[in-house]
Design a protein around this motif. Structure first.
Motif, mmCIF file in Angstrom:
data_model
loop_
_atom_site.group_PDB
_atom_site.id
_atom_site.type_symbol
_atom_site.label_atom_id
_atom_site.label_comp_id
_atom_site.label_asym_id
_atom_site.label_seq_id
_atom_site.Cartn_x
_atom_site.Cartn_y
_atom_site.Cartn_z
ATOM 1 N N MET A 153 0.820 -1.204 0.000
ATOM 2 C CA MET A 153 0.000 0.000 0.000
ATOM 3 C C MET A 153 0.863 1.268 0.000
ATOM 4 O O MET A 153 0.520 2.267 -0.636
ATOM 5 N N VAL A 154 1.979 1.236 0.692
ATOM 6 C CA VAL A 154 2.886 2.381 0.697
ATOM 7 C C VAL A 154 3.415 2.637 -0.709
ATOM 8 O O VAL A 154 3.433 3.777 -1.205
ATOM 9 N N VAL A 155 3.851 1.571 -1.388
ATOM 10 C CA VAL A 155 4.374 1.716 -2.751
ATOM 11 C C VAL A 155 3.281 2.214 -3.697
ATOM 12 O O VAL A 155 3.518 3.092 -4.536
ATOM 13 N N LEU A 156 2.064 1.663 -3.574
ATOM 14 C CA LEU A 156 0.967 2.094 -4.434
ATOM 15 C C LEU A 156 0.642 3.566 -4.231
ATOM 16 O O LEU A 156 0.325 4.278 -5.194
ATOM 17 N N ALA A 157 0.709 4.033 -2.983
ATOM 18 C CA ALA A 157 0.490 5.463 -2.733
ATOM 19 C C ALA A 157 1.530 6.297 -3.473
ATOM 20 O O ALA A 157 1.216 7.332 -4.081
#
Length: 342
Positions: free
Chosen positions: A279-283
């Motif tokens: 989720m951090v990378v997708l953000a």
């Protein structure tokens, strides 16, 4: 779009903050000040059982997939069906694999097909297909005739959506998360900075383009339409859909399925084992990909300084942010409601 079942992981607190989209669907045991390792498989996925709501979700995904710079995965994430959709894709591909390769072909097929939430998948596919077939032409013309206004609107929509994966990562980012976010942002910026080329839409050009572009359906922040635009295949593909060129559509769809199998398998592994980091990378990817939605651009794709119409376009972008946050608020309350009444 009323639909979430009371199946909530028992270790999750039911009082989600207002405006929060669905939480990561994994069972975890947390210790204060630390993030526990995530299990290998997700548990207690919230089920979206309203067919009309799922039809509308599919229509939204279909509409945004025709717009360069906007990802259908973003809509899936905002409307709370992202993890469930990835899980459904996993079981569908596993069902086909068991049917072809065994062992126990019939039993394996029934097992995996039975695990698919068809009440989500069928309306979603119908909504997507209907939207693509009916709005592909009009949306393309609208983007062509009012490019700055449309980019400003979609800039606000995507910017408002960035908060969803940030919340799903549980916040409290430290140095490793900041590095992952930066890498995601760099990747999104690099992909959306690709120069536009004009490739001949031959079958062996369409095949890899379709396989790559469909990955953007699953990756929030990545736009399949933008990838097609960068390859010079955006207009030919929309024209084929608008004119019902069944040969082009069938070939594109075949290779899109190949790409979808690969990306679904990868994303499910990442979501079940590294949900927070994913989720951090997708953000970060979503933030980096905002480059393609900057309202003021040259015909070559180079960015320009804001023009005199910036107050109007800023207002449109703000409306986009508010629209997404309203949708997130509604979805968050629908998911939290069964937990509080259970």
């Amino acid at each position: 779009m009323t639909d979430a079942s009371p199946n909530v992981a028992p270790d999750r607190t039911p009082d989600h903050p207002a405006g929060t989209a669905s939480e990561p669907r994994v069972t975890e045991t947390r210790t204060p000040g630390a993030h526990a390792a995530e299990p290998a498989e997700p548990l207690a996925l919230p089920r979206h059982r309203n067919p009309l709501g799922n039809l509308l979700r599919g229509a939204l995904i279909g509409v945004v997939e025709t717009v360069p710079g906007v990802s259908g995965g973003t809509v899936a994430l905002v409307t709370g069906i992202y993890d469930e959709l990835i899980d459904a894709g996993h079981h569908l591909t596993r069902a086909m694999a068991r049917l072809l390769l065994g062992p126990d072909r019939r039993a394996g097929l029934r097992e995996h097909l039975g695990a698919i939430p068809w009440i989500l998948v069928i309306p979603l596919v119908i909504g997507m297909g209907t939207a693509v077939l009916t709005v592909a032409g009009p949306v393309a013309r609208l983007v062509e005739t009012h490019p700055q206004t449309m980019r400003a609107l979609f800039l606000g929509l995507v910017l408002g959506s960035v908060l969803v994966p940030i919340r799903l990562s549980d916040g409290s980012w430290r140095v490793p998360e900041l590095w992952r976010f930066a890498l995601g942002a760099a990747a999104g910026l690099a992909i959306t900075s690709l120069p536009t080329s004009a490739l001949e839409p031959s079958p062996w050009i369409i095949a890899p383009a379709a396989a790559i572009a469909i990955c953007a359906l699953v990756l929030p922040g990545m736009s399949g339409s933008f990838i097609l635009l960068s390859l010079g295949l955006y207009q030919p593909t929309l024209q084929a859909v608008d004119e019902r060129d069944l040969g082009y559509i069938a070939w594109f769809g075949l290779w899109a399925c190949v790409g979808l199998v690969v990306i679904v398998k990868l994303m499910r592994r990442l979501l079940t084992r590294h949900h927070r980091g994913t989720m951090v990378v997708l953000a970060g990817v979503m933030v980096g990909a905002l480059r393609s939605l900057w309202p003021w651009q040259e015909s070559s794709g180079a960015l320009s300084a804001p023009a005199s119409d910036w107050p109007l376009l800023l207002g449109i972008a703000v409306l986009g942010v508010l629209a997404v946050q309203l949708l997130v608020l509604v979805e968050g309350r629908k998911i939290a409601r069964p937990a509080t009444t259970a």
